[in-house]
Design a protein around this motif. Structure first.
Motif, PDB file in Angstrom:
ATOM      1  N   LEU A 131       0.903  -1.033   0.158  1.00  0.00           N
ATOM      2  CA  LEU A 131      -0.026   0.070   0.167  1.00  0.00           C
ATOM      3  C   LEU A 131       0.862   1.424   0.079  1.00  0.00           C
ATOM      4  CD1 LEU A 131      -3.232   0.658   2.104  1.00  0.00           C
ATOM      5  CD2 LEU A 131      -1.619   2.539   1.972  1.00  0.00           C
ATOM      6  N   THR A 132       0.664   2.138  -1.032  1.00  0.00           N
ATOM      7  CA  THR A 132       1.412   3.554  -1.114  1.00  0.00           C
ATOM      8  C   THR A 132       0.565   4.554  -0.757  1.00  0.00           C
ATOM      9  OG1 THR A 132       2.658   2.491  -3.006  1.00  0.00           O
ATOM     10  CG2 THR A 132       2.666   4.913  -2.603  1.00  0.00           C
ATOM     11  N   LEU A 133       1.010   5.205   0.167  1.00  0.00           N
ATOM     12  CA  LEU A 133       0.191   6.308   0.931  1.00  0.00           C
ATOM     13  C   LEU A 133       0.749   7.799   0.053  1.00  0.00           C
ATOM     14  CD1 LEU A 133       0.560   5.842   4.682  1.00  0.00           C
ATOM     15  CD2 LEU A 133      -1.492   5.805   3.081  1.00  0.00           C
ATOM     16  N   LEU A 134      -0.249   8.710  -0.344  1.00  0.00           N
ATOM     17  CA  LEU A 134      -0.049   9.847  -0.828  1.00  0.00           C
ATOM     18  C   LEU A 134      -0.677  10.913  -0.191  1.00  0.00           C
ATOM     19  CD1 LEU A 134      -1.123   8.307  -4.575  1.00  0.00           C
ATOM     20  CD2 LEU A 134       1.289   8.703  -3.610  1.00  0.00           C
ATOM     21  N   GLN A 135      -0.055  11.876   0.375  1.00  0.00           N
ATOM     22  CA  GLN A 135      -0.638  12.826   1.112  1.00  0.00           C
ATOM     23  C   GLN A 135      -0.760  14.084   0.150  1.00  0.00           C
ATOM     24  OE1 GLN A 135       1.480  14.650   4.489  1.00  0.00           O
ATOM     25  NE2 GLN A 135      -0.524  15.316   5.365  1.00  0.00           N
ATOM     26  N   VAL A 136      -2.086  14.645  -0.010  1.00  0.00           N
ATOM     27  CA  VAL A 136      -2.349  15.699  -0.920  1.00  0.00           C
ATOM     28  C   VAL A 136      -3.267  16.699  -0.218  1.00  0.00           C
ATOM     29  CG1 VAL A 136      -2.195  14.253  -3.008  1.00  0.00           C
ATOM     30  CG2 VAL A 136      -4.364  14.338  -1.647  1.00  0.00           C
ATOM     31  N   LEU A 188      -6.690  14.104  -8.228  1.00  0.00           N
ATOM     32  CA  LEU A 188      -5.720  12.904  -8.156  1.00  0.00           C
ATOM     33  C   LEU A 188      -6.582  11.580  -8.457  1.00  0.00           C
ATOM     34  CD1 LEU A 188      -2.694  12.697  -7.361  1.00  0.00           C
ATOM     35  CD2 LEU A 188      -3.478  11.798  -5.142  1.00  0.00           C
ATOM     36  N   LEU A 189      -7.805  11.526  -7.727  1.00  0.00           N
ATOM     37  CA  LEU A 189      -8.724  10.264  -8.067  1.00  0.00           C
ATOM     38  C   LEU A 189      -9.286  10.246  -9.424  1.00  0.00           C
ATOM     39  CD1 LEU A 189     -10.627  10.231  -4.574  1.00  0.00           C
ATOM     40  CD2 LEU A 189      -8.735   8.651  -5.464  1.00  0.00           C
ATOM     41  N   LEU A 190      -9.510  11.263  -9.891  1.00  0.00           N
ATOM     42  CA  LEU A 190     -10.240  11.273 -11.164  1.00  0.00           C
ATOM     43  C   LEU A 190      -9.274  11.069 -12.250  1.00  0.00           C
ATOM     44  CD1 LEU A 190     -12.793  14.226 -10.988  1.00  0.00           C
ATOM     45  CD2 LEU A 190     -13.132  11.668 -10.899  1.00  0.00           C
ATOM     46  N   GLY A 191      -7.898  11.607 -12.015  1.00  0.00           N
ATOM     47  CA  GLY A 191      -6.603  11.201 -13.148  1.00  0.00           C
ATOM     48  C   GLY A 191      -6.398   9.869 -13.136  1.00  0.00           C
ATOM     49  N   GLY A 192      -6.545   9.085 -12.139  1.00  0.00           N
ATOM     50  CA  GLY A 192      -6.170   7.863 -12.127  1.00  0.00           C
ATOM     51  C   GLY A 192      -4.532   7.780 -11.334  1.00  0.00           C
ATOM     52  N   ASP A 193      -4.384   8.581 -10.530  1.00  0.00           N
ATOM     53  CA  ASP A 193      -2.926   8.698  -9.915  1.00  0.00           C
ATOM     54  C   ASP A 193      -3.069   8.048  -8.717  1.00  0.00           C
ATOM     55  OD1 ASP A 193      -1.577   9.991 -11.978  1.00  0.00           O
ATOM     56  OD2 ASP A 193      -2.504  11.761 -11.511  1.00  0.00           O
TER      57      ASP A 193
END
Length: 257
Positions: A36-41, A49-54
Motif C-alpha cells: 500500500l502506497t500512501l499519497l498525502q495531498v 488525483l482520483l479522477l486522473g487515475g493517480d
C-alpha cells in the motif's frame, strides 16, 4: 466491479488531518501480496488525483461530486477555534460563533468548512494556507476556526483550542472513481467498515470446496440401516438403560487371568 488491478500497489491518497495508520496496518496484515502506497495531498488536490487515475482511493473531506466519485462517510470531526493560551477563550470549555464576534477570525484559502456566514471580523486578507493562519494566530493577529484534526496537526506550545458548538462540521469519507471499483478497492472498503478477514464482502471470494455426494443404491431409499457389527439392533442400541454404555458392564465371556 472490475476484476483487475493495473497498478502493482494499492495507492491511497489522504488529506491533511486524516491518520490512516490503523487501516494501513490491517491492510499490510491481510494483503501481504500487495503493498500500500500512501499519497498525502491537499483537500483541493484530492479529487483531481482520483479522477486522473493517480490514486486508487482516497480519504477525503466531503462533499465530493457523487456523479463521478463514490464515497462512504466514515466520521464527522469536531470544529474548534485555535487561540493563544492567554486568550479569554482558553478559560472556558467551549464557545459559540457569537462568542467570537469581537475577534478577527482568519479564513484561509484552503478552508474546509462550509460557512453560510463567517463569524467574527474579517482579516484584511486571507492567508494562503491553514498553516499560515496558525502562524498568524501565534503572532496575535486573530483566531482560527478549523476541524480538530487540523488544530492537532499544526499544534504549537503557545496555542490551544476549544470546541465551537454551532460551527459547520467537516466529514471524512473514503472515496474512489465510480467506474474503477476494483477488487483492491473492495478489500479496502471491507477494512474501513470493520469487516473480518473471513467476511464474504470486501475481499476476493474463494469458491467453496465441493463435498462428494454419496450415491445410493437403487431400492435402498427409506430402508433401515443395518446395525454395526458387535452391537445389538434391539431397543436401546447399546447405549440405553440395559446397554453396554448404560451400566459400564462387559458383554461375553470374561478374559482369563
Amino acid at each position: 466491479m472490475t476484476g483487475s488491478e493495473d497498478s502493482p500497489a494499492f495507492r491511497l491518497a489522504y488529506v491533511p488531518g486524516v491518520i490512516p495508520a490503523k487501516w494501513v496496518r490491517i491492510w499490510n496484515e491481510r494483503r501481504t501480496d500487495v503493498p500500500l502506497t500512501l499519497l498525502q495531498v491537499s483537500a483541493a488536490e484530492a479529487v483531481g488525483l482520483l479522477l486522473g487515475g493517480d490514486a486508487d482511493a482516497g480519504l477525503v473531506r466531503l462533499p465530493v461530486d457523487r456523479s463521478v466519485l463514490s464515497a462512504i462517510p466514515l466520521y464527522t470531526e469536531t470544529t474548534v477555534v485555535v487561540v493563544p493560551k492567554d486568550h479569554v477563550v482558553a478559560a472556558v470549555d467551549e464557545v459559540t460563533a457569537e462568542d467570537l464576534a469581537d475577534d478577527i477570525v482568519l479564513h484561509p484559502l484552503d478552508d474546509t468548512l462550509a460557512w453560510e456566514r463567517l463569524p467574527g471580523r474579517p482579516a484584511i486578507e486571507r492567508p494562503a494556507t491553514t498553516e499560515d493562519a496558525v502562524d498568524l494566530v501565534a503572532a496575535g493577529i486573530g483566531v482560527l476556526v478549523v476541524p480538530q484534526s487540523l488544530a492537532r496537526l499544526h499544534h504549537r506550545k503557545d496555542l490551544t483550542y476549544r470546541p465551537v458548538t454551532d460551527a459547520p462540521e467537516s466529514r471524512i469519507a473514503l472515496s474512489w472513481p465510480e467506474n474503477r471499483t476494483t477488487d483492491l478497492v473492495e478489500d479496502f472498503i471491507g477494512i474501513v467498515r470493520g469487516r473480518t478477514v473471513n467476511s464474504s464482502r470486501g475481499r476476493r471470494e474463494e469458491p467453496e470446496a465441493q463435498q462428494p455426494k454419496t450415491k445410493k443404491r437403487p431400492g435402498t431409499e427409506g430402508a433401515a440401516r443395518k446395525p454395526a457389527a458387535g452391537r445389538s439392533a434391539g431397543r436401546g442400541g447399546g447405549a440405553g438403560k440395559g446397554g453396554a454404555a448404560g451400566r459400564g458392564t462387559r458383554q461375553g465371556k470374561p478374559r482369563r487371568k
